[in-house]
Design a protein around this motif. Structure first.
Motif, mmCIF file in Angstrom:
data_model
loop_
_atom_site.group_PDB
_atom_site.id
_atom_site.type_symbol
_atom_site.label_atom_id
_atom_site.label_comp_id
_atom_site.label_asym_id
_atom_site.label_seq_id
_atom_site.Cartn_x
_atom_site.Cartn_y
_atom_site.Cartn_z
ATOM 1 N N GLY A 1 -24.856 43.584 15.271
ATOM 2 C CA GLY A 1 -24.860 42.810 13.665
ATOM 3 C C GLY A 1 -25.952 43.298 13.211
ATOM 4 N N LEU A 2 -25.777 43.337 11.474
ATOM 5 C CA LEU A 2 -26.743 43.904 10.749
ATOM 6 C C LEU A 2 -27.572 42.758 9.921
ATOM 7 C CD1 LEU A 2 -24.257 46.399 8.784
ATOM 8 C CD2 LEU A 2 -25.955 46.991 10.778
ATOM 9 N N ILE A 3 -28.737 42.825 9.654
ATOM 10 C CA ILE A 3 -29.672 42.300 8.824
ATOM 11 C C ILE A 3 -30.184 42.905 7.720
ATOM 12 C CG2 ILE A 3 -31.799 40.790 8.822
ATOM 13 C CD1 ILE A 3 -29.750 39.587 10.977
ATOM 14 N N VAL A 4 -29.769 42.615 6.542
ATOM 15 C CA VAL A 4 -30.318 43.210 5.485
ATOM 16 C C VAL A 4 -31.133 42.699 4.633
ATOM 17 C CG1 VAL A 4 -29.385 44.327 3.239
ATOM 18 C CG2 VAL A 4 -28.006 44.633 5.291
ATOM 19 N N GLY A 5 -32.370 43.040 4.174
ATOM 20 C CA GLY A 5 -33.521 42.401 3.748
ATOM 21 C C GLY A 5 -33.022 41.969 2.316
ATOM 22 N N LEU A 6 -32.992 41.090 1.811
ATOM 23 C CA LEU A 6 -32.714 40.490 0.207
ATOM 24 C C LEU A 6 -34.043 40.227 -0.326
ATOM 25 C CD1 LEU A 6 -30.207 39.779 -1.209
ATOM 26 C CD2 LEU A 6 -30.354 37.627 -0.367
ATOM 27 N N PRO A 7 -34.262 41.003 -1.529
ATOM 28 C CA PRO A 7 -35.398 40.797 -2.328
ATOM 29 C C PRO A 7 -35.132 39.816 -3.515
ATOM 30 C CG PRO A 7 -34.055 42.794 -3.050
ATOM 31 C CD PRO A 7 -33.465 42.291 -1.723
ATOM 32 N N VAL A 8 -35.490 38.558 -3.130
ATOM 33 C CA VAL A 8 -35.423 37.444 -4.021
ATOM 34 C C VAL A 8 -36.742 37.217 -4.692
ATOM 35 C CG1 VAL A 8 -33.642 36.294 -2.744
ATOM 36 C CG2 VAL A 8 -35.928 35.694 -2.263
ATOM 37 N N HIS A 9 -36.382 36.660 -5.742
ATOM 38 C CA HIS A 9 -37.671 36.097 -6.892
ATOM 39 C C HIS A 9 -38.501 34.733 -5.984
ATOM 40 C CE1 HIS A 9 -36.309 38.528 -9.969
ATOM 41 N NE2 HIS A 9 -35.313 37.771 -9.932
ATOM 42 N N MET A 10 -39.763 34.728 -6.298
ATOM 43 C CA MET A 10 -40.515 33.620 -5.877
ATOM 44 C C MET A 10 -39.753 32.311 -5.783
ATOM 45 S SD MET A 10 -43.208 34.925 -4.464
ATOM 46 C CE MET A 10 -44.240 33.602 -3.933
ATOM 47 N N SER A 11 -39.087 31.851 -6.823
ATOM 48 C CA SER A 11 -38.119 30.865 -6.834
ATOM 49 C C SER A 11 -36.823 30.650 -5.776
ATOM 50 C CB SER A 11 -37.457 30.746 -8.305
ATOM 51 O OG SER A 11 -36.628 31.731 -8.687
ATOM 52 N N GLY A 12 -36.710 32.016 -5.438
ATOM 53 C CA GLY A 12 -35.577 32.030 -4.092
ATOM 54 C C GLY A 12 -34.237 32.507 -4.802
ATOM 55 N N ASP A 13 -34.332 32.690 -6.234
ATOM 56 C CA ASP A 13 -33.134 33.178 -7.125
ATOM 57 C C ASP A 13 -33.085 34.629 -6.828
ATOM 58 O OD1 ASP A 13 -32.678 30.685 -8.117
ATOM 59 O OD2 ASP A 13 -34.222 31.047 -9.761
ATOM 60 N N GLU A 14 -31.739 35.134 -7.062
ATOM 61 C CA GLU A 14 -31.357 36.555 -6.723
ATOM 62 C C GLU A 14 -31.332 37.372 -8.120
ATOM 63 O OE1 GLU A 14 -28.277 37.361 -4.223
ATOM 64 O OE2 GLU A 14 -28.522 35.811 -2.831
ATOM 65 N N GLY A 15 -31.940 38.480 -8.211
ATOM 66 C CA GLY A 15 -31.898 39.213 -9.516
ATOM 67 C C GLY A 15 -31.046 40.553 -9.232
ATOM 68 N N GLU A 16 -31.055 41.517 -9.862
ATOM 69 C CA GLU A 16 -30.491 42.863 -9.928
ATOM 70 C C GLU A 16 -30.848 43.434 -8.507
ATOM 71 O OE1 GLU A 16 -30.264 45.585 -13.153
ATOM 72 O OE2 GLU A 16 -30.888 43.913 -14.514
ATOM 73 N N LYS A 17 -31.880 43.521 -7.914
ATOM 74 C CA LYS A 17 -32.416 44.201 -6.763
ATOM 75 C C LYS A 17 -31.780 43.432 -5.703
ATOM 76 C CE LYS A 17 -36.506 46.328 -7.967
ATOM 77 N NZ LYS A 17 -38.055 46.393 -7.762
ATOM 78 N N ALA A 18 -31.572 42.344 -5.705
ATOM 79 C CA ALA A 18 -30.781 41.308 -4.785
ATOM 80 C C ALA A 18 -29.302 41.737 -4.723
ATOM 81 C CB ALA A 18 -30.913 39.846 -4.643
ATOM 82 N N ARG B 1 -36.225 29.677 0.009
ATOM 83 C CA ARG B 1 -36.720 28.265 -0.684
ATOM 84 C C ARG B 1 -37.509 28.907 -2.013
ATOM 85 N NH1 ARG B 1 -39.748 28.803 3.841
ATOM 86 N NH2 ARG B 1 -41.992 28.301 3.433
ATOM 87 N N ASP B 2 -37.699 27.731 -2.799
ATOM 88 C CA ASP B 2 -38.513 28.189 -4.038
ATOM 89 C C ASP B 2 -40.084 28.151 -3.413
ATOM 90 O OD1 ASP B 2 -40.195 28.208 -6.191
ATOM 91 O OD2 ASP B 2 -38.632 26.798 -7.252
ATOM 92 N N LEU B 3 -40.780 29.129 -3.181
ATOM 93 C CA LEU B 3 -42.209 29.346 -2.982
ATOM 94 C C LEU B 3 -43.023 28.767 -3.807
ATOM 95 C CD1 LEU B 3 -42.262 32.422 -0.827
ATOM 96 C CD2 LEU B 3 -41.637 30.164 0.014
ATOM 97 N N ARG B 4 -42.809 28.399 -4.850
ATOM 98 C CA ARG B 4 -43.630 27.839 -6.253
ATOM 99 C C ARG B 4 -44.052 26.433 -5.944
ATOM 100 N NH1 ARG B 4 -40.003 29.290 -10.994
ATOM 101 N NH2 ARG B 4 -38.683 28.113 -9.710
ATOM 102 N N GLU B 5 -43.173 25.742 -5.101
ATOM 103 C CA GLU B 5 -43.396 24.395 -4.954
ATOM 104 C C GLU B 5 -44.315 23.975 -3.865
ATOM 105 O OE1 GLU B 5 -39.543 22.953 -4.767
ATOM 106 O OE2 GLU B 5 -38.845 23.356 -6.728
#
Length: 162
Positions: free
Chosen positions: A69-86, A157-161
């Protein structure tokens, strides 16, 4: 982290070696784990080429380490939301999973580069040596964080909270 294209918990291997990929537009970092899925090991960095060359390295590692199986790192924002890099990481991961016919999980990679830098700082590596190790150490951190998680299907999860 679940996604409609990701396998359910029952369909993703809970035993056997996994390959983690720290995705970047210029380099890929790779790590693998033991067959018991307890310990991650950094493997190598790869300077990106064309799709055929990228796939060749992934397939070589899959064969060499008998990856299930493959695990690919997902670069998410501190909010947990995904942007262009994700989105780019997801596109790469989906492509790799389809090309290798392996199941995939995307995993929150926040702080993996920081973890890699801390390991490099402890080793007192030169700037050149650091560059040659950082991506595979980030892949190692991503995979070890996945292995250590009590819920391997959890969404970021949202790490800002906190």
């Amino acid at each position: 982290m679940t996604n409609t294209s990701e396998p359910s918990a029952e369909d993703f291997p809970s035993e056997g070696a996994l390959l983690a990929i720290d995705y970047g537009t210029k380099r890929l970092g790779f790590a693998v784990c033991d067959r018991d899925q307890r310990i991650a090991f950094p493997v190598e960095n790869y300077q990106r080429g064309n799709d055929q060359q990228d796939l060749q390295i992934v397939r070589r590692l899959i064969e060499e380490y008998r990856i299930l199986g493959l695990i690919v790192g997902l670069p998410v924002h501190m909010s947990g939301d995904e942007g262009e890099k994700a989105q780019s990481a997801r596109a790469f991961g989906e492509w790799a999973a389809e090309a290798t016919d392996l199941p995939i999980r995307f995993w929150d990679e926040r702080f993996s580069s920081q973890q890699a830098d801390e390991m490099l700082d402890a080793g007192e590596f030169s700037k050149h040596q650091r560059r040659g190790r950082r991506d595979m150490l980030s892949a190692h951190a991503i995979l070890q964080n996945y292995l250590d998680s009590p819920d391997r299907t959890a969404a970021p999860r949202d790490l800002r909270e906190q």
